[in-house]
Scaffold this motif. Structure first.
Motif, short mmCIF file in Angstrom:
data_model
loop_
_atom_site.label_atom_id
_atom_site.label_comp_id
_atom_site.label_asym_id
_atom_site.label_seq_id
_atom_site.Cartn_x
_atom_site.Cartn_y
_atom_site.Cartn_z
N ALA A 38 0.85 -1.18 0.00
CA ALA A 38 0.00 0.00 0.00
C ALA A 38 0.89 1.24 0.00
CB ALA A 38 -0.90 0.01 1.23
N ASN A 39 0.44 2.28 -0.64
CA ASN A 39 1.11 3.58 -0.61
C ASN A 39 0.36 4.46 0.37
OD1 ASN A 39 3.21 3.14 -2.54
ND2 ASN A 39 1.67 3.21 -4.12
N ILE A 40 1.11 5.03 1.31
CA ILE A 40 0.49 5.82 2.38
C ILE A 40 1.26 7.13 2.51
CG2 ILE A 40 -0.13 5.87 4.83
CD1 ILE A 40 0.16 2.75 4.69
N GLN A 41 0.52 8.21 2.66
CA GLN A 41 1.13 9.52 2.86
C GLN A 41 1.12 9.84 4.35
OE1 GLN A 41 -0.91 12.71 0.80
NE2 GLN A 41 1.02 13.30 -0.14
N ASP A 42 2.29 10.22 4.89
CA ASP A 42 2.32 10.57 6.31
C ASP A 42 1.78 11.98 6.50
OD1 ASP A 42 4.39 12.41 5.79
OD2 ASP A 42 5.96 11.04 6.44
N SER A 43 1.74 12.45 7.75
CA SER A 43 1.16 13.76 8.03
C SER A 43 2.01 14.91 7.52
CB SER A 43 0.87 13.92 9.52
OG SER A 43 2.05 13.73 10.27
N SER A 44 3.25 14.63 7.10
CA SER A 44 4.12 15.64 6.47
C SER A 44 4.02 15.60 4.96
CB SER A 44 5.57 15.43 6.89
OG SER A 44 5.70 15.56 8.27
N SER A 45 3.07 14.86 4.43
CA SER A 45 2.81 14.70 2.99
C SER A 45 3.90 13.94 2.24
CB SER A 45 2.57 16.06 2.32
OG SER A 45 1.43 16.67 2.89
N CYS A 46 4.71 13.17 2.95
CA CYS A 46 5.68 12.30 2.30
C CYS A 46 4.99 10.97 1.97
CB CYS A 46 6.88 12.04 3.20
SG CYS A 46 7.86 13.51 3.52
N LEU A 47 5.26 10.45 0.79
CA LEU A 47 4.64 9.20 0.36
C LEU A 47 5.55 8.03 0.69
CD1 LEU A 47 2.22 7.96 -1.14
CD2 LEU A 47 3.55 8.21 -3.26
N TRP A 48 4.96 6.96 1.22
CA TRP A 48 5.69 5.76 1.62
C TRP A 48 5.05 4.53 0.99
CZ3 TRP A 48 9.94 6.20 4.81
CH2 TRP A 48 10.12 7.44 5.43
N GLU A 49 5.88 3.62 0.54
CA GLU A 49 5.42 2.32 0.05
C GLU A 49 5.62 1.32 1.18
OE1 GLU A 49 6.34 0.11 -3.97
OE2 GLU A 49 8.02 -0.12 -2.56
N VAL A 50 4.56 0.65 1.56
CA VAL A 50 4.62 -0.34 2.65
C VAL A 50 4.29 -1.70 2.06
CG1 VAL A 50 3.71 -1.04 4.89
CG2 VAL A 50 3.92 1.40 4.33
N LYS A 51 5.26 -2.60 2.10
CA LYS A 51 5.07 -3.97 1.61
C LYS A 51 4.82 -4.88 2.81
CE LYS A 51 7.83 -3.39 -2.53
NZ LYS A 51 8.92 -3.92 -3.35
N VAL A 52 3.77 -5.67 2.71
CA VAL A 52 3.38 -6.57 3.79
C VAL A 52 3.95 -7.95 3.46
CG1 VAL A 52 1.43 -7.53 5.05
CG2 VAL A 52 1.26 -5.23 4.07
N ARG A 53 4.75 -8.49 4.39
CA ARG A 53 5.46 -9.74 4.15
C ARG A 53 5.28 -10.69 5.33
NH1 ARG A 53 5.55 -7.62 -0.13
NH2 ARG A 53 7.34 -6.98 -1.34
N LYS A 54 5.56 -11.96 5.03
CA LYS A 54 5.55 -13.00 6.08
C LYS A 54 6.51 -14.10 5.63
CE LYS A 54 2.54 -16.52 7.78
NZ LYS A 54 1.24 -17.14 7.56
N ILE A 98 -11.23 4.16 4.03
CA ILE A 98 -10.66 5.34 4.68
C ILE A 98 -10.31 5.10 6.15
CG2 ILE A 98 -12.88 6.39 5.29
CD1 ILE A 98 -9.75 8.23 4.03
N LYS A 99 -11.05 4.26 6.84
CA LYS A 99 -10.74 3.97 8.25
C LYS A 99 -9.42 3.22 8.37
CE LYS A 99 -15.44 4.03 9.97
NZ LYS A 99 -16.53 3.28 10.57
N LEU A 100 -9.21 2.23 7.50
CA LEU A 100 -7.94 1.50 7.50
C LEU A 100 -6.79 2.43 7.14
CD1 LEU A 100 -8.87 -1.87 5.77
CD2 LEU A 100 -8.12 -1.57 8.13
N TYR A 101 -7.00 3.26 6.12
CA TYR A 101 -5.96 4.19 5.67
C TYR A 101 -5.57 5.15 6.80
CZ TYR A 101 -3.32 7.46 2.83
OH TYR A 101 -2.31 8.25 2.32
N THR A 102 -6.56 5.70 7.48
CA THR A 102 -6.30 6.65 8.57
C THR A 102 -5.55 5.98 9.71
OG1 THR A 102 -8.28 7.88 7.98
CG2 THR A 102 -7.40 8.26 10.18
N CYS A 103 -5.93 4.77 10.03
CA CYS A 103 -5.25 4.02 11.09
C CYS A 103 -3.80 3.72 10.68
CB CYS A 103 -6.01 2.73 11.38
SG CYS A 103 -5.35 1.81 12.78
N ALA A 104 -3.60 3.25 9.44
CA ALA A 104 -2.25 2.95 8.95
C ALA A 104 -1.39 4.22 8.94
CB ALA A 104 -2.32 2.33 7.56
#
Length: 119
Positions: A34-50, A103-109
């Motif tokens: 998922a791509n998520i923007q932090d509160s400073s408007s920086c974009l982050w790619e988060v890869k979920v692994r196991k 949006i709830k998942l996104y806000t939490c993440a």
């Protein structure tokens, strides 16, 4: 993985990289991203692994100008190197990777990611 499985995979692979990863990581699973923007408007790619070896973890990489990378473990893998997250926090990213428009998942993440970025 039991020894007979290891021997069988080794004989079938004859040095294959995919089998080596199976043996070394205990079957790495790429569970989404998922791509998520932090509160400073920086974009982050988060890869979920196991993996069987590392357990549940996240690979986090900046997509905005910097080459900053982080890893976070829900199973206490390498506590000095990996950020610590709870299994529920890992699950939020997993669910977001499969339900990107929630949006709830996104806000939490985003709030979890903000905590990582401020460390």
């Amino acid at each position: 993985m039991n020894p007979s499985d290891v021997v069988m995979l080794y004989k079938l692979a004859k040095g294959s990289e995919a089998i080596w990863n199976e043996l070394w990581h205990g079957g790495k699973e790429d569970l989404g991203e998922a791509n998520i923007q932090d509160s400073s408007s920086c974009l982050w790619e988060v890869k979920v692994r196991k993996t069987g070896y590392r357990g549940r973890y996240l690979k986090i990489k900046s997509k905005t100008g910097s080459s900053q990378k982080m890893r976070a473990s829900a199973d206490n893998y390498k506590p000095g190197e990996y950020l610590s997250i709870t299994p529920d926090e890992w699950e939020v990213f997993y669910l977001l990777a499969h339900n990107g428009n929630d949006i709830k998942l996104y806000t939490c993440a985003k709030s979890i990611l903000d905590r990582f970025v401020r460390k």
